[in-house]
Motif scaffolding. Structure first.
Motif, mmCIF file in Angstrom:
data_model
loop_
_atom_site.group_PDB
_atom_site.id
_atom_site.type_symbol
_atom_site.label_atom_id
_atom_site.label_comp_id
_atom_site.label_asym_id
_atom_site.label_seq_id
_atom_site.Cartn_x
_atom_site.Cartn_y
_atom_site.Cartn_z
ATOM 1 N N ASP A 231 0.815 -1.214 0.000
ATOM 2 C CA ASP A 231 0.000 0.000 0.000
ATOM 3 C C ASP A 231 0.849 1.264 0.000
ATOM 4 O O ASP A 231 0.361 2.340 -0.359
ATOM 5 N N ARG A 232 2.124 1.144 0.391
ATOM 6 C CA ARG A 232 2.996 2.316 0.445
ATOM 7 C C ARG A 232 3.271 2.880 -0.951
ATOM 8 O O ARG A 232 3.691 4.043 -1.083
ATOM 9 N N VAL A 233 3.081 2.051 -1.994
ATOM 10 C CA VAL A 233 3.326 2.525 -3.359
ATOM 11 C C VAL A 233 2.062 2.489 -4.206
ATOM 12 O O VAL A 233 2.129 2.481 -5.430
ATOM 13 N N GLU A 234 0.906 2.487 -3.565
ATOM 14 C CA GLU A 234 -0.339 2.413 -4.324
ATOM 15 C C GLU A 234 -0.551 3.653 -5.186
ATOM 16 O O GLU A 234 -1.272 3.599 -6.196
ATOM 17 N N HIS A 235 0.092 4.782 -4.833
ATOM 18 C CA HIS A 235 -0.031 5.993 -5.637
ATOM 19 C C HIS A 235 0.627 5.837 -7.000
ATOM 20 O O HIS A 235 0.385 6.643 -7.905
ATOM 21 N N LEU A 236 1.465 4.807 -7.166
ATOM 22 C CA LEU A 236 2.111 4.553 -8.450
ATOM 23 C C LEU A 236 1.260 3.693 -9.372
ATOM 24 O O LEU A 236 1.634 3.438 -10.510
ATOM 25 N N GLY A 243 3.921 -5.286 -7.760
ATOM 26 C CA GLY A 243 5.363 -5.511 -7.800
ATOM 27 C C GLY A 243 5.999 -5.439 -6.433
ATOM 28 O O GLY A 243 6.996 -6.104 -6.158
ATOM 29 N N ALA A 244 5.408 -4.624 -5.548
ATOM 30 C CA ALA A 244 5.946 -4.459 -4.198
ATOM 31 C C ALA A 244 5.633 -5.645 -3.298
ATOM 32 O O ALA A 244 6.224 -5.788 -2.216
ATOM 33 N N GLU A 245 4.719 -6.494 -3.712
ATOM 34 C CA GLU A 245 4.340 -7.638 -2.887
ATOM 35 C C GLU A 245 5.505 -8.603 -2.676
ATOM 36 O O GLU A 245 5.573 -9.299 -1.666
ATOM 37 N N GLU A 246 6.439 -8.626 -3.640
ATOM 38 C CA GLU A 246 7.576 -9.546 -3.529
ATOM 39 C C GLU A 246 8.439 -9.201 -2.314
ATOM 40 O O GLU A 246 8.864 -10.088 -1.571
ATOM 41 N N LYS A 247 8.700 -7.901 -2.112
ATOM 42 C CA LYS A 247 9.474 -7.482 -0.938
ATOM 43 C C LYS A 247 8.730 -7.827 0.344
ATOM 44 O O LYS A 247 9.321 -8.299 1.316
ATOM 45 N N PHE A 248 7.452 -7.579 0.347
ATOM 46 C CA PHE A 248 6.630 -7.827 1.527
ATOM 47 C C PHE A 248 6.656 -9.317 1.897
ATOM 48 O O PHE A 248 6.765 -9.675 3.083
ATOM 49 N N LYS A 249 6.595 -10.183 0.891
ATOM 50 C CA LYS A 249 6.629 -11.627 1.142
ATOM 51 C C LYS A 249 7.973 -12.056 1.717
ATOM 52 O O LYS A 249 8.049 -12.981 2.535
ATOM 53 N N GLN A 250 9.043 -11.390 1.281
ATOM 54 C CA GLN A 250 10.371 -11.711 1.813
ATOM 55 C C GLN A 250 10.458 -11.384 3.301
ATOM 56 O O GLN A 250 11.082 -12.114 4.070
ATOM 57 N N VAL A 251 9.825 -10.306 3.706
ATOM 58 C CA VAL A 251 9.787 -9.941 5.126
ATOM 59 C C VAL A 251 9.023 -10.994 5.912
ATOM 60 O O VAL A 251 9.440 -11.420 7.002
ATOM 61 N N GLN A 252 7.904 -11.430 5.371
ATOM 62 C CA GLN A 252 7.101 -12.458 6.031
ATOM 63 C C GLN A 252 7.877 -13.769 6.161
ATOM 64 O O GLN A 252 7.849 -14.417 7.210
#
Length: 264
Positions: A231-236, A243-252
């Motif tokens: 959601d931090r890049v939803e303005h894009l 595309g940002a979900e990949e980073k988020f999954k790595q954190v999880q």
């Protein structure tokens, strides 16, 4: 702006400054320059253009910086991505086909085949230019929000790793870009760890030491989950949110790994 109609969102700050100049030259080399070229880069007068654009090596005041960053669009992100990707591709002196294929496949994934084909033509034209990495990154650092800059960095590491390994030259270039973009060493190490295999990667991704307590791990996870949330890049646009979900999954995954290792 006819030459860039394929970009889904209206371009903003990337129409001027060093990025605007690079895109203008790339379009010209493709025979895609239009009579209204002045609308892309200003009024066509280099002296007037210089007066209108901010000095990207001088840090503006906080209020002005925040106002400008609010204007970043999907198109701004896309052309910034194209330029920095061309820098990484050339970092080791060889344009490896696997890296080129990665860029193309990632653009197809983000934007669809038709838009990706047009973007890739522009990308290849940009790759033939001598880009001032410092100037380009200075413009991005001033005009783009932190979450979007982290997304750029993640993509660049993906390009470097596309041929199976990250060379020293590529890593040096990515780190140099990270510094120019104003990304902290901890954020850089966190994203870098997502592309390497080592026993302490989970700790690096969460930006903590191996001595961290269970409570500190939980706190770090909440902090990083918030920082890398799509959601931090939803303005894009939705394409970049995905595309940002990949980073988020790595954190999880890093948190789950430590849960298993520490048994909590």
């Amino acid at each position: 702006m006819a030459g860039l109609k394929w970009i889904g969102a209206t371009l903003g700050w990337t129409l001027g400054g060093p990025i605007g100049a690079i895109i203008g030259l790339a379009l010209g080399s493709l025979g895609d320059a239009m009579a209204g070229k002045g609308n892309l880069l200003g009024d066509g007068n280099p002296n007037t253009q210089q007066r209108r654009q901010p000095n990207y090596r001088t840090k503006p005041n906080y209020r002005t910086q925040q106002q400008r960053r609010a204007q970043t669009t999907s198109g701004d992100f896309e052309v910034s991505l194209l330029i920095l990707a061309s820098v990484i591709i050339k970092a080791d002196g060889v344009q490896d086909q696997r890296e080129l294929d990665f860029v193309r496949s990632k653009f197809v994934e983000l934007y669809g085949k038709d838009r990706a084909n047009k973007a890739f033509k522009l990308f290849k034209s940009i790759s033939n230019q001598n880009v001032s990495t410092r100037d380009v990154c200075a413009q991005i650092q001033q005009m783009m929000d932190h979450a979007s800059r982290l997304q750029l960095l993640h993509f660049l590491f993906g390009i470097a790793k596309a041929d199976g390994m990250v060379t020293d030259d590529e890593e040096d270039q990515v780190q140099r870009i990270s510094n120019y973009l104003g990304i902290s060493s901890r954020d850089y190490s966190s994203i870098k760890a997502m592309f390497y295999n080592s026993s302490d990667n989970a700790y690096k991704i969460l930006e903590i030491d191996k001595t961290a307590t269970t409570d500190q791990i939980k706190k770090a996870y909440r902090k990083m989950a918030k920082k890398y949330h799509p959601d931090r890049v939803e303005h894009l646009g939705e394409e970049h949110r995905k595309g940002a979900e990949e980073k988020f999954k790595q954190v999880q995954k890093a948190y789950e790994f430590l849960q298993d290792e520490r048994r909590f």
